[in-house]
Write a protein that holds these residues in place. Structure first.
Motif, PDB file in Angstrom:
ATOM      1  N   GLY A   1       9.807   9.942  -3.685  1.00 18.90           N
ATOM      2  CA  GLY A   1       9.212   9.158  -4.374  1.00 18.90           C
ATOM      3  C   GLY A   1       8.238   9.068  -4.150  1.00 18.90           C
ATOM      4  O   GLY A   1       7.583  10.238  -3.798  1.00 18.90           O
TER       5      GLY A   1
ATOM      6  N   GLY B   1       5.368   5.308  -0.234  1.00 16.97           N
ATOM      7  CA  GLY B   1       4.719   5.359  -1.650  1.00 16.97           C
ATOM      8  C   GLY B   1       3.612   6.816  -0.686  1.00 16.97           C
ATOM      9  O   GLY B   1       3.424   6.753  -0.344  1.00 16.97           O
TER      10      GLY B   1
ATOM     11  N   ASP C   1      10.982  -2.599   5.670  1.00 17.21           N
ATOM     12  CA  ASP C   1       9.010  -3.090   4.842  1.00 17.21           C
ATOM     13  C   ASP C   1       8.352  -3.895   5.074  1.00 17.21           C
ATOM     14  O   ASP C   1       8.209  -4.980   5.485  1.00 17.21           O
TER      15      ASP C   1
ATOM     16  N   GLY D   1      -4.115   3.883 -15.694  1.00 12.25           N
ATOM     17  CA  GLY D   1      -3.463   3.289 -17.009  1.00 12.25           C
ATOM     18  C   GLY D   1      -3.561   1.830 -17.105  1.00 12.25           C
ATOM     19  O   GLY D   1      -3.470   0.957 -15.700  1.00 12.25           O
TER      20      GLY D   1
HETATM   21  C1  LIG Z   1       1.129   3.053 -14.813  1.00  9.78           C
HETATM   22  C2  LIG Z   1       1.590   3.946 -14.453  1.00  9.78           C
HETATM   23  C3  LIG Z   1       2.841   4.348 -15.392  1.00  9.78           C
HETATM   24  C4  LIG Z   1       3.745   4.309 -14.749  1.00  9.78           C
HETATM   25  N1  LIG Z   1       5.288   4.615 -15.877  1.00  9.78           N
HETATM   26  C5  LIG Z   1       6.183   5.641 -15.006  1.00  9.78           C
HETATM   27  C6  LIG Z   1       7.449   6.063 -15.696  1.00  9.78           C
HETATM   28  O1  LIG Z   1       7.392   4.923 -16.711  1.00  9.78           O
HETATM   29  N2  LIG Z   1       8.751   5.929 -15.581  1.00  9.78           N
HETATM   30  C7  LIG Z   1       8.483   6.310 -14.445  1.00  9.78           C
HETATM   31  O2  LIG Z   1       9.837   6.727 -14.227  1.00  9.78           O
HETATM   32  N3  LIG Z   1       7.970   6.960 -13.178  1.00  9.78           N
HETATM   33  C8  LIG Z   1       6.616   5.512 -14.265  1.00  9.78           C
HETATM   34  N4  LIG Z   1       5.735   5.428 -13.205  1.00  9.78           N
HETATM   35  C9  LIG Z   1       5.422   5.857 -11.685  1.00  9.78           C
HETATM   36  C10 LIG Z   1       6.662   4.768 -10.681  1.00  9.78           C
HETATM   37  O3  LIG Z   1       6.003   3.384 -11.332  1.00  9.78           O
HETATM   38  C11 LIG Z   1       5.764   5.593  -9.560  1.00  9.78           C
HETATM   39  O4  LIG Z   1       6.755   6.744  -9.158  1.00  9.78           O
HETATM   40  C12 LIG Z   1       7.177   4.839  -8.105  1.00  9.78           C
HETATM   41  O5  LIG Z   1       6.881   2.952  -8.845  1.00  9.78           O
HETATM   42  C13 LIG Z   1       7.570   4.719  -7.319  1.00  9.78           C
HETATM   43  O6  LIG Z   1       7.439   4.137  -5.862  1.00  9.78           O
HETATM   44  P1  LIG Z   1       8.062   3.942  -4.965  1.00  9.78           P
HETATM   45  O7  LIG Z   1       8.682   3.115  -4.290  1.00  9.78           O
HETATM   46  O8  LIG Z   1       7.715   5.507  -4.044  1.00  9.78           O
HETATM   47  O9  LIG Z   1       6.630   3.671  -4.494  1.00  9.78           O
HETATM   48  P2  LIG Z   1       6.063   2.173  -4.078  1.00  9.78           P
HETATM   49  O10 LIG Z   1       6.498   1.560  -4.937  1.00  9.78           O
HETATM   50  O11 LIG Z   1       4.263   2.224  -3.886  1.00  9.78           O
HETATM   51  O12 LIG Z   1       6.589   1.141  -2.526  1.00  9.78           O
HETATM   52  C14 LIG Z   1       6.148   1.802  -1.303  1.00  9.78           C
HETATM   53  C15 LIG Z   1       6.818   0.930  -0.817  1.00  9.78           C
HETATM   54  O13 LIG Z   1       6.474   1.494   0.869  1.00  9.78           O
HETATM   55  C16 LIG Z   1       6.079  -0.097   1.339  1.00  9.78           C
HETATM   56  N5  LIG Z   1       5.506   0.627   3.240  1.00  9.78           N
HETATM   57  C17 LIG Z   1       3.860   0.893   2.401  1.00  9.78           C
HETATM   58  N6  LIG Z   1       3.677   1.117   3.321  1.00  9.78           N
HETATM   59  C18 LIG Z   1       4.941   0.805   4.818  1.00  9.78           C
HETATM   60  C19 LIG Z   1       5.068   0.839   5.958  1.00  9.78           C
HETATM   61  N7  LIG Z   1       3.862   1.461   7.327  1.00  9.78           N
HETATM   62  N8  LIG Z   1       5.972  -0.022   6.984  1.00  9.78           N
HETATM   63  C20 LIG Z   1       6.591  -0.509   5.643  1.00  9.78           C
HETATM   64  N9  LIG Z   1       6.888  -0.056   4.382  1.00  9.78           N
HETATM   65  C21 LIG Z   1       5.746  -0.079   3.895  1.00  9.78           C
HETATM   66  C22 LIG Z   1       5.219  -0.793   0.662  1.00  9.78           C
HETATM   67  O14 LIG Z   1       5.398  -2.669   0.857  1.00  9.78           O
HETATM   68  C23 LIG Z   1       6.050  -0.445  -1.226  1.00  9.78           C
HETATM   69  O15 LIG Z   1       7.152  -1.886  -0.620  1.00  9.78           O
HETATM   70  C24 LIG Z   1       4.439   4.934 -13.546  1.00  9.78           C
HETATM   71  C25 LIG Z   1       2.973   4.976 -12.547  1.00  9.78           C
HETATM   72  C26 LIG Z   1       2.191   4.057 -13.030  1.00  9.78           C
HETATM   73  C27 LIG Z   1       0.952   4.397 -12.618  1.00  9.78           C
END
Ligand SMILES: Cc1cc2nc3c(=O)[nH]c(=O)nc-3n(C[C@H](O)[C@H](O)[C@H](O)COP(=O)(O)OP(=O)(O)OC[C@H]3O[C@@H](n4cnc5c(N)ncnc54)[C@H](O)[C@@H]3O)c2cc1C
Length: 414
Positions: A297, A175, A40, A197
């Motif tokens: 994700g 992400g 990460d 939001g």
């Molecule tokens: C306002 C809002 C409200 C929401 N409410 C809900 C809800 O009620 N219920 C629900 O299910 N979902 C909800 N969501 C959606 C949810 O928050 C996201 O789908 C979720 O947080 C995504 O998680 P992720 O781990 O896929 O991505 P991210 O949280 O973006 O994590 C990506 C990770 O990758 C790392 N990274 C990036 N690039 C690199 C790289 N090159 N090398 C190494 N590491 C890297 C970053 O440091 C980070 O830690 C909401 C979204 C929003 C915007």
């Protein structure tokens, strides 16, 4: 530097999806657990500020089962608030004068709700604690992956500090701006909503009794989602320029504007966290796999948060990937081979498109004040409200109980 590492999978990204994926693949949920490396770009697990994310997440029933199976839910149970009742109103009316157009009453027995609300800070802390104890997970913080070679076997990623790491499978959990997805030349279908939001937690004087409220305004939904105690998680949608204006106001002016929308039905209200505006868009990868690569994700899909399903979809990805990998590894097959990856893609992509389209449609239908649409949605909501089978259909969708369920979502062992 060139160090060969004995990992079965490298997970790029240690956010909610990456950490959960590590737990799903590396623990005793798989009869042959995989050795995973999570890399990460953000801080190491010990120095992470879990509270930096002011959002809350609605966790559906099947997602809760999965988090329970992964040993994460126990740490969250005391802080999770069941949705006892969900009401939908026409938010164009003044606060205090918004009759419910649609209401869902939950069954009320312990454990029978269709969703629970938890703060992302609590969720992240619980995941971190579990990952720290996991024998088969190595976590590498402060390390961004810069380049990817998916054509070598095993696949090879290079970090910004020059380390080369190899594994038969790379899982992109990095992400919405996923470098891994771009490196594999996977295109996305994407559009922005010109909505943001504003997310935060508030404390209020009076109890919410587990009631979630979604007020549909022309600029987008204003959601009051119950947290444990007299607290609620807010997602206040505005057009992006207006949201930016609001979050840059002095705090007392911001709160005045907020209270105007929130109303007085829960008594005095004050901020319990900071607040931030999240630009909203939809983005679906044209494929969820590449050679030796699986997207999960937000790297695979970003949807409108209108139904709180984004992370829940990520959990479904992880559960399906865990099933596919379990099957293939048990049969001695390559975890990064096309057969395993194709099975994953077939399972997840159609479901994702359906949910993304439903959330997009809801947002379009409600964030619109044109009279024919306003009349149509009122009629539609009242129809759904009066027909129990239709309501049950929507509740099953919201609880994540529709469609083919991977093992982890049913709480079953490999
Ligand atoms: C306002 C809002 C409200 C929401 N409410 C809900 C809800 O009620 N219920 C629900 O299910 N979902 C909800 N969501 C959606 C949810 O928050 C996201 O789908 C979720 O947080 C995504 O998680 P992720 O781990 O896929 O991505 P991210 O949280 O973006 O994590 C990506 C990770 O990758 C790392 N990274 C990036 N690039 C690199 C790289 N090159 N090398 C190494 N590491 C890297 C970053 O440091 C980070 O830690 C909401 C979204 C929003 C915007």
């Amino acid at each position: 530097m060139n160090s060969q590492q004995p990992y079965d999978a490298i997970i790029v990204g240690g956010g909610l999806a990456g950490l959960t994926c590590g737990l799903a693949l590396s623990g005793d949920c798989l009869s042959i657990p995989l050795k995973t490396l999570i890399v990460d770009a953000g801080p190491d697990l010990r120095s992470r500020d879990a509270g930096a994310d002011q959002r809350g997440s609605a966790i559906t029933k099947s997602s809760r089962t999965m988090l329970q199976t992964l040993g994460v839910w126990d740490a969250l149970a005391d802080q999770a608030q069941a949705f006892e009742k969900i009401i939908v109103t026409d938010g164009r009316n003044a606060a205090g004068n918004r009759p419910a157009l649609l209401s869902f009453l939950e069954a009320g027995e312990a454990g029978s709700a269709s969703a629970w609300m938890v703060e992302n800070a609590a969720l992240l802390s619980a995941l971190i604690a579990q990952v720290q104890q996991a024998e088969n997970i190595t976590f590498m913080g402060n390390t961004a992956v810069e380049t990817f070679d998916f054509n070598s076997s095993p696949a090879c990623v290079t970090t910004t500090d020059g380390r080369k790491l190899t594994a038969p499978l790379v899982i992109a959990a990095d992400g919405r701006h996923s470098n891994a997805r771009r490196a594999a030349d996977i295109e996305t279908v994407r559009w922005d909503y010109d909505q943001s939001g504003i997310a935060m937690t508030v404390e209020h004087e009076l109890p919410h009794h587990g009631r979630a409220e979604e007020h549909f305004r022309e600029a987008g939904p204003f959601a009051i989602l119950p947290l444990s105690g007299n607290r609620s998680s807010i997602v206040w949608t505005e057009q992006t320029a207006e949201a930016e204006r609001l979050v840059h106001l002095p705090e007392h002016e911001f709160m005045d504007a907020f209270k105007h929308r929130f109303g007085s039905h829960l008594g005095e209200v004050k901020l319990a966290t900071g607040y931030a505006a999240w630009p909203l868009s939809v983005q679906i990868a044209k494929t969820f796999i590449g050679p030796r690569l699986a997207l999960i994700g937000d790297a695979a899909h970003v949807i409108h948060p209108i139904a709180g399903l984004g992370f829940n979809l990520g959990l479904r990805d992880i559960a399906a990937l865990s099933d596919c990998l379990g099957d293939h590894v048990r049969r001695g097959m390559d975890p990064g081979g096309q057969s395993c990856l194709k099975a994953y893609e077939q399972w997840r992509r159609a479901d994702t498109i359906m949910v993304a389209a439903a959330c997009d449609g809801l947002n379009r239908l409600f964030s619109n004040s044109a009279l024919p649409l306003a009349t149509l949605r009122q009629a539609g909501l009242q129809l759904v409200d009066r027909l129990p089978p239709l309501k049950a259909f929507f509740m099953d969708q919201a609880a994540g109980l529709a469609g083919r369920q991977p093992r982890l979502l049913r709480g079953e062992p490999d």
